[in-house]
Design a protein around this motif. Structure first.
Motif, PDB file in Angstrom:
ATOM      1  N   LYS A  38       5.070   8.488  -2.254  1.00  0.00           N
ATOM      2  CA  LYS A  38       5.913   9.460  -1.558  1.00  0.00           C
ATOM      3  C   LYS A  38       6.812   8.791  -0.522  1.00  0.00           C
ATOM      4  O   LYS A  38       7.989   9.168  -0.370  1.00  0.00           O
ATOM      5  CB  LYS A  38       5.025  10.499  -0.886  1.00  0.00           C
ATOM      6  N   LEU A  39       6.295   7.801   0.212  1.00  0.00           N
ATOM      7  CA  LEU A  39       7.118   7.125   1.206  1.00  0.00           C
ATOM      8  C   LEU A  39       8.268   6.391   0.536  1.00  0.00           C
ATOM      9  O   LEU A  39       9.421   6.482   0.983  1.00  0.00           O
ATOM     10  CB  LEU A  39       6.266   6.151   2.026  1.00  0.00           C
ATOM     11  N   ALA A  40       7.986   5.678  -0.538  1.00  0.00           N
ATOM     12  CA  ALA A  40       9.050   4.979  -1.268  1.00  0.00           C
ATOM     13  C   ALA A  40      10.090   5.953  -1.789  1.00  0.00           C
ATOM     14  O   ALA A  40      11.299   5.699  -1.714  1.00  0.00           O
ATOM     15  CB  ALA A  40       8.446   4.172  -2.422  1.00  0.00           C
ATOM     16  N   LEU A  41       9.637   7.079  -2.321  1.00  0.00           N
ATOM     17  CA  LEU A  41      10.559   8.091  -2.850  1.00  0.00           C
ATOM     18  C   LEU A  41      11.490   8.603  -1.761  1.00  0.00           C
ATOM     19  O   LEU A  41      12.718   8.689  -1.956  1.00  0.00           O
ATOM     20  CB  LEU A  41       9.762   9.251  -3.440  1.00  0.00           C
ATOM     21  N   GLY A  67       0.804  -1.213   0.000  1.00  0.00           N
ATOM     22  CA  GLY A  67       0.000   0.000   0.000  1.00  0.00           C
ATOM     23  C   GLY A  67       0.830   1.253   0.000  1.00  0.00           C
ATOM     24  O   GLY A  67       0.900   1.953   1.003  1.00  0.00           O
ATOM     25  N   ALA A  68       1.456   1.567  -1.124  1.00  0.00           N
ATOM     26  CA  ALA A  68       2.443   2.649  -1.174  1.00  0.00           C
ATOM     27  C   ALA A  68       1.840   4.025  -1.393  1.00  0.00           C
ATOM     28  O   ALA A  68       2.576   4.997  -1.577  1.00  0.00           O
ATOM     29  CB  ALA A  68       3.471   2.357  -2.272  1.00  0.00           C
ATOM     30  N   ILE A 100       6.544  -3.207  -4.638  1.00  0.00           N
ATOM     31  CA  ILE A 100       5.322  -2.572  -4.144  1.00  0.00           C
ATOM     32  C   ILE A 100       4.135  -3.446  -4.512  1.00  0.00           C
ATOM     33  O   ILE A 100       3.948  -3.793  -5.678  1.00  0.00           O
ATOM     34  CB  ILE A 100       5.133  -1.163  -4.742  1.00  0.00           C
ATOM     35  N   VAL A 101       3.353  -3.814  -3.498  1.00  0.00           N
ATOM     36  CA  VAL A 101       2.086  -4.500  -3.737  1.00  0.00           C
ATOM     37  C   VAL A 101       0.989  -3.450  -3.664  1.00  0.00           C
ATOM     38  O   VAL A 101       0.780  -2.836  -2.620  1.00  0.00           O
ATOM     39  CB  VAL A 101       1.842  -5.615  -2.706  1.00  0.00           C
ATOM     40  N   GLU A 102       0.300  -3.204  -4.764  1.00  0.00           N
ATOM     41  CA  GLU A 102      -0.690  -2.130  -4.835  1.00  0.00           C
ATOM     42  C   GLU A 102      -1.933  -2.612  -5.589  1.00  0.00           C
ATOM     43  O   GLU A 102      -1.821  -3.172  -6.675  1.00  0.00           O
ATOM     44  CB  GLU A 102      -0.098  -0.915  -5.537  1.00  0.00           C
ATOM     45  N   ALA A 118      -0.616   4.242 -10.764  1.00  0.00           N
ATOM     46  CA  ALA A 118      -0.197   5.163 -11.826  1.00  0.00           C
ATOM     47  C   ALA A 118       0.585   6.338 -11.249  1.00  0.00           C
ATOM     48  O   ALA A 118       1.595   6.772 -11.814  1.00  0.00           O
ATOM     49  CB  ALA A 118      -1.422   5.654 -12.601  1.00  0.00           C
ATOM     50  N   ARG A 119       0.139   6.849 -10.104  1.00  0.00           N
ATOM     51  CA  ARG A 119       0.851   7.950  -9.466  1.00  0.00           C
ATOM     52  C   ARG A 119       2.228   7.486  -8.979  1.00  0.00           C
ATOM     53  O   ARG A 119       3.219   8.221  -9.082  1.00  0.00           O
ATOM     54  CB  ARG A 119       0.019   8.497  -8.304  1.00  0.00           C
ATOM     55  N   GLN A 120       2.290   6.268  -8.449  1.00  0.00           N
ATOM     56  CA  GLN A 120       3.568   5.729  -7.993  1.00  0.00           C
ATOM     57  C   GLN A 120       4.544   5.571  -9.159  1.00  0.00           C
ATOM     58  O   GLN A 120       5.726   5.925  -9.051  1.00  0.00           O
ATOM     59  CB  GLN A 120       3.339   4.375  -7.317  1.00  0.00           C
ATOM     60  N   GLU A 121       4.063   5.012 -10.256  1.00  0.00           N
ATOM     61  CA  GLU A 121       4.933   4.796 -11.411  1.00  0.00           C
ATOM     62  C   GLU A 121       5.492   6.108 -11.937  1.00  0.00           C
ATOM     63  O   GLU A 121       6.662   6.193 -12.335  1.00  0.00           O
ATOM     64  CB  GLU A 121       4.163   4.060 -12.509  1.00  0.00           C
ATOM     65  N   ASN A 122       4.686   7.149 -11.939  1.00  0.00           N
ATOM     66  CA  ASN A 122       5.156   8.453 -12.399  1.00  0.00           C
ATOM     67  C   ASN A 122       6.189   9.039 -11.439  1.00  0.00           C
ATOM     68  O   ASN A 122       7.235   9.549 -11.861  1.00  0.00           O
ATOM     69  CB  ASN A 122       3.968   9.406 -12.540  1.00  0.00           C
TER      70      ASN A 122
END
Length: 426
Positions: A140-143, A135-136, A161-163, A170-174
């Motif tokens: 932002k946390l990963a970044l 649940g990323a 990341i399990v999402e 999509a936001r995470q990938e960007n």
């Protein structure tokens, strides 16, 4: 002010939810939803949002009809949150930040992730140089973790990341496109060694509702009522004794006591334990999971005075307690029973490494020292971050309500975390 999911709120779905979509009328009862919004003092949803919610309402109603007129609250919560395209996490609406429904710690300050990076670095030295996040959110946390680890010279071979949310993925990938080691998964890997991170994951896993009546404990589920049998209503039925086993001193609680039990989250912890144990068996390298959420140990969770449970909904930075309102448009959460989460991990073969308040954990991990990398003589930069740290550690904000549970296999937390450990209270 942004609403933090604090509970007076997110999770990966571990339930299969591939349900067929249904054909519906596109004539939403705008006045009906307007009246509910006014009653709850919530923002009125857009027409498109109402249409999507009606589609999910029909899907859930059909599921109730196909199950003899009754489904558990856990099933309702699963469909409301995770139905593909229509559920809160399965759909495309913005969930986090000023345009969403709530704000989480990584959105408040990068210092949260930077602090966790130092914890992860110490744990990875005892295991494998890889991280798995459930649940990323926006990423932002990963970044922040990856940036801080890079600044420390710590190499991360893989960041998994399990999402479940397409919009969030999509936001995470960007956001994370500059980190080739990041990969996305749809489910638990069979084995993993390294560091697992779950920030506000357990609280949005489906819960079952139970209520104590004159006839004993009953399970509270969802049925249909009204002239057209389309309105969601609560209905009780006899309760499986296993559901009550999670509740200490259940016999002493008063008649009318309503609360949640957490078999899905317990199953998550069992799967997590199996994954880390398999990782150690395969590689000989240990692993640990750091789980941050709001909740209590069991003796506080099921206190006599907490007679209406902890269920809470979040819609456009408003908190309320009606999970039947506009399914698919709001988050539905419950506090975490950390005693049962720890017990499930231990039963699955893991060790309990630590349990503390978020404030104690972050301070022991060095968030104060990281803050001081910004000079107090630079108030434009220092004061916003200082205020953010205060929000994370203040007992009146997130510091005490949020807890940190650390479980693992063949790893240890550094001694500094023992100063404020509360494992004995579980």
């Amino acid at each position: 002010m942004s609403m933090m999911k604090s509970g007076l709120h997110r999770a990966e779905s571990i339930m299969p939810a591939l349900l067929p979509l249904v054909t519906i009328s596109l004539q939403p009862p705008a006045r009906f939803h307007y009246n509910i919004a006014m009653q709850l003092q919530l923002p009125e949803p857009s027409l498109d949002a109402v249409i999507a919610s009606r589609a999910l309402h029909t899907l859930i109603a059909n599921d109730i009809r196909h199950n003899s007129g009754w489904i558990s609250f856990a099933r309702y919560m699963e469909l409301a949150l995770y139905s593909p395209e229509l559920g809160y996490y399965g759909g495309g609406a913005t969930k986090l930040g000023k345009d969403g429904d709530f704000t989480t710690a990584p959105e408040i300050t990068p210092l949260f992730g930077e602090t966790l990076a130092h914890v992860a670095a110490e744990l990875m030295r005892q295991g494998a140089p890889q991280i798995l996040e459930f649940g990323a959110g926006t990423g932002k946390l990963a970044l922040d973790i990856l940036n801080e680890l890079a600044a420390m010279g710590v190499e991360v071979h893989r960041y998994l990341i399990v999402e479940v949310s397409g919009e969030l993925r999509a936001r995470q990938e960007n956001l994370l496109r500059g980190f080739p080691q990041v990969r996305w998964l749809d489910q638990f890997p069979p084995a993993f060694s390294g560091v697992v991170i779950g920030n506000e994951v357990l609280d949005a896993m489906p819960v079952q509702l139970v209520v104590k009546t004159e006839q004993g404990w009953k399970e509270r589920g969802i049925g249909l009522s009204g002239i057209s049998s389309k309105k969601f209503v609560y209905r009780d039925r006899p309760c499986e004794p296993a559901l009550i086993a999670q509740i200490p001193d259940a016999d002493t609680l008063p008649i009318g006591y309503l609360t949640e039990v957490h078999p899905v989250a317990m199953g998550f912890m069992t799967s997590l334990a199996g994954m880390l144990c398999a990782g150690y068996q395969d590689s000989g390298l240990g692993g640990a999971a750091v789980l941050i959420d709001y909740g209590f140990p069991a003796h506080e969770y099921y206190h006599h005075d907490r007679a209406l449970g902890t269920l809470m909904c979040h819609y456009r930075h408003h908190a309320h307690d009606d999970p039947l309102y506009l399914p698919g448009l709001q988050d539905i959460t419950a506090h975490v029973d950390f005693t049962q989460m720890a017990r499930s991990a231990i039963d699955g073969g893991l060790d309990l490494l630590g349990y503390s308040s978020q404030a104690a954990f972050l301070l022991d991990a060095g968030i104060g020292d990281l803050l001081l990398r910004i000079s107090p003589n630079d108030p434009l930069r220092y004061l916003p971050q200082s205020n953010a740290v205060q929000k994370l550690v203040s007992p009146a904000e997130m510091g005490e309500l949020f807890k940190v549970l650390v479980v693992g296999k063949k790893v240890q937390l550094p001694e500094k975390f023992g100063r404020n450990d509360r494992s004995g209270r579980l």
